[in-house]
Enzyme design. Sequence first.
Site, PDB file in Angstrom:
ATOM      1  N   ASP A  88       0.811  -1.220   0.000  1.00  0.00           N
ATOM      2  CA  ASP A  88       0.000   0.000   0.000  1.00  0.00           C
ATOM      3  C   ASP A  88       0.846   1.274   0.000  1.00  0.00           C
ATOM      4  OD1 ASP A  88       1.048  -0.010   2.516  1.00  0.00           O
ATOM      5  OD2 ASP A  88      -0.862   0.135   3.589  1.00  0.00           O
ATOM      6  N   GLY A  89       2.169   1.122  -0.040  1.00  0.00           N
ATOM      7  CA  GLY A  89       3.041   2.298  -0.139  1.00  0.00           C
ATOM      8  C   GLY A  89       3.656   2.720   1.185  1.00  0.00           C
ATOM      9  N   GLU A  90       3.221   2.093   2.300  1.00  0.00           N
ATOM     10  CA  GLU A  90       3.803   2.481   3.595  1.00  0.00           C
ATOM     11  C   GLU A  90       5.196   1.888   3.751  1.00  0.00           C
ATOM     12  OE1 GLU A  90       1.032   1.559   6.709  1.00  0.00           O
ATOM     13  OE2 GLU A  90      -0.367   3.098   6.026  1.00  0.00           O
TER      14      GLU A  90
ATOM     15  N   ARG B 232      15.261  25.348   1.792  1.00  0.00           N
ATOM     16  CA  ARG B 232      15.144  26.643   1.110  1.00  0.00           C
ATOM     17  C   ARG B 232      13.934  27.454   1.581  1.00  0.00           C
ATOM     18  NH1 ARG B 232      16.361  25.208  -5.085  1.00  0.00           N
ATOM     19  NH2 ARG B 232      15.652  23.139  -4.454  1.00  0.00           N
ATOM     20  N   GLN B 233      13.009  26.800   2.285  1.00  0.00           N
ATOM     21  CA  GLN B 233      11.858  27.562   2.814  1.00  0.00           C
ATOM     22  C   GLN B 233      12.105  27.762   4.309  1.00  0.00           C
ATOM     23  OE1 GLN B 233       8.583  28.045   0.855  1.00  0.00           O
ATOM     24  NE2 GLN B 233       8.090  29.501   2.474  1.00  0.00           N
TER      25      GLN B 233
ATOM     26  N   ASP C 241      25.478  34.245  -8.626  1.00  0.00           N
ATOM     27  CA  ASP C 241      24.715  35.324  -7.998  1.00  0.00           C
ATOM     28  C   ASP C 241      25.479  35.791  -6.773  1.00  0.00           C
ATOM     29  OD1 ASP C 241      24.076  33.497  -5.909  1.00  0.00           O
ATOM     30  OD2 ASP C 241      22.288  32.842  -6.991  1.00  0.00           O
TER      31      ASP C 241
ATOM     32  N   LYS D  90      21.815  38.213 -10.070  1.00  0.00           N
ATOM     33  CA  LYS D  90      20.679  37.402 -10.526  1.00  0.00           C
ATOM     34  C   LYS D  90      19.408  37.838  -9.820  1.00  0.00           C
ATOM     35  CE  LYS D  90      19.669  33.234  -8.731  1.00  0.00           C
ATOM     36  NZ  LYS D  90      19.952  31.864  -8.289  1.00  0.00           N
TER      37      LYS D  90
ATOM     38  N   ASP E  37      28.376  26.987  -7.214  1.00  0.00           N
ATOM     39  CA  ASP E  37      27.130  27.324  -6.515  1.00  0.00           C
ATOM     40  C   ASP E  37      26.833  26.243  -5.483  1.00  0.00           C
ATOM     41  OD1 ASP E  37      24.916  28.812  -5.888  1.00  0.00           O
ATOM     42  OD2 ASP E  37      23.960  28.666  -7.850  1.00  0.00           O
TER      43      ASP E  37
HETATM   44  C1  R5P Z   1      19.877  30.032  -5.063  1.00  0.00           C
HETATM   45  O1  R5P Z   1      20.071  31.047  -4.453  1.00  0.00           O
HETATM   46  C2  R5P Z   1      20.833  28.898  -5.094  1.00  0.00           C
HETATM   47  O2  R5P Z   1      22.101  29.232  -4.626  1.00  0.00           O
HETATM   48  C3  R5P Z   1      20.953  28.341  -6.489  1.00  0.00           C
HETATM   49  O3  R5P Z   1      21.525  29.318  -7.320  1.00  0.00           O
HETATM   50  C4  R5P Z   1      19.603  27.939  -7.006  1.00  0.00           C
HETATM   51  O4  R5P Z   1      18.960  27.074  -6.119  1.00  0.00           O
HETATM   52  C5  R5P Z   1      19.727  27.291  -8.358  1.00  0.00           C
HETATM   53  O5  R5P Z   1      18.464  27.056  -8.851  1.00  0.00           O
HETATM   54  P1  R5P Z   1      18.230  26.768 -10.379  1.00  0.00           P
HETATM   55  O6  R5P Z   1      19.208  25.709 -10.808  1.00  0.00           O
HETATM   56  O7  R5P Z   1      16.820  26.282 -10.439  1.00  0.00           O
HETATM   57  O8  R5P Z   1      18.409  28.045 -11.121  1.00  0.00           O
END
Ligand code: R5P
Length: 318
Positions: free
Chosen positions: A37-39, A95-96, A167, A190, A245
């Site tokens: 069932d996915g559990e 990220r949130q 960025d 950016k 990055d």
């Molecule tokens: C954002 O500030 C992060 O450092 C990355 O630049 C970002 O998550 C990259 O996202 P994407 O590849 O969707 O442009």
Amino acid sequence: MVILLIIGGSASQKLAANVAQELGDWLCPIETKKFPDGERYLRVKGKIDKEAIVIQSTGFPQDENLIELLFLIQNLKDLGVEKIKVVVPYFGYGRQEKRFKEGEAISAQIVANLIENAGANEIVSLNLHEDSVREFFNIKSKNISAMGAIGEYISQIANDPIIIAPDKGALHFAEEIANILDCSCTYLNKVRLGPDKVETRIADIRCDFPADDPEFAKLTETEKNKKEKQVNIELVKGKEAIIVDDIIATGGTIVNAIKILKEHGAKSVSVCCVHPVLVNDAVLKIYAAGAKLIAGTDTLKSEVSSISVAKVIADALR
Ligand code: R5P
């Protein structure tokens, strides 16, 4: 000390094995599968000790990997493990970390609470998108950097490169690497227009500070060293450019940066990141934009995860 190997569809098996090798510790097998069932079902199969290290990234599929991590932690507590260090090499939902719009769930905080309440005694992660995520934990936390490993890798693939932050938020990564390699760096500006849409422009960088400039004089020695490594985008001409990055997700940020670097005459453009999230055709898009090479670390399993952070993690756990 026991290191738990995450198996069967889990996120960090090989990395956990490599960390165990670095530390000379024992790798404890687990069994994990899904019921029809996915559990999720999870069983720790090896002998356990009073201390354990759990290594599990919570990238895609985020919810499944997170549930498995929570099962692991709480199960170990129930089985009598007294101290659990939890390593989340890639911290999904990181990220949130705040409410950008009214009513939004602060996912990073919720995930941090879940991990802590499951029984984690210490948390280690790499290049959290925002260091402030650590403030959601009441337990000891470490946010370690993969830039040393990435810098070492770049030293093997490039000759007198120029390091590019796509960025301003990534400038500190570029500076860290430029410092390690004793080379120059620069950044781009950016603006994010949507989850998969970004606009990038060149940045006008002030890099002509005379020693008696009051603004320059206010800086610490380390800050001065960093500033002196910064150059304007024009100096990319004829050089091996390396974009660095923390995350590559859709690849939009990197594609824009490659275009600008090519327009400014870079001899080649390679791309390094800590967390190769790589949504859909991100790899293809980046190569199609003219990248010579893409390399990410093994915080996430992917076809470009060629830089290992096992030693960096092992050092943080010693
Ligand atoms: C954002 O500030 C992060 O450092 C990355 O630049 C970002 O998550 C990259 O996202 P994407 O590849 O969707 O442009």
